[in-house]
Design an enzyme around this catalytic site. Sequence first.
Site: not given
Length: 211
Positions: A51, A77-79, A95, A160
């Site tokens: 990552r 993807r999580l940062l 979100h 959104e």
Amino acid sequence: MRALIESARAPHFPAEIALVLSNRPDAEGLRFAKEKGIATAAVDHKIHAGREEFERSMQVLLELHRIDLICLAGFMRLLTPWFIGQWEGRILNIHPALLPAYRGLHTHERALADGVKIHGCTVHFVVPAMDEGPIIAQAAVPVFETDTEETLAKRVLAEEHVIYPRALERVARGGLRIEGNRVLSAHASAEAQPNFSALRVPGPLPEEESA
């Protein structure tokens, strides 16, 4: 992403969409951005050792294009805390739920299962914890008895597309400040402000839906 690009084309919008960056070289958004004359780049996470290596490659491109703000749109993807630390207060995310409710995935399915009457979406600053961070804007939509995941998701998505460009505009104009986990107008006292920066509820319901 398309809503942000279209909104930023307005003459007085305070931000320019200068780069569309994806971790998927085949992402449809890259093609759309190219058609609009916007610079694009792909950093394939699959070819990186981990990552941090992936994010350092993104960081090089972001610095090369002199980016000031990042808007996540469909980026799943999580940062890492390292990357978020480089961009503290400068990464926005949207979100599909009224945070802090329904963090994570399958938000519409979970909302329907819980029988909630109000659902919606949230634009917030990104922090290391998933789907947390100071809230910039929220929009609420009614949940109908006849709703499915698909119909509810469609109603939320429409909102959104409204609040994300508005949130970006507010941030880009520099009129906000963060106190703890709250987003406040730069020149107003905390006591004079609500717990949200913006709340948009759609207009009157059609008679057949509100009956």
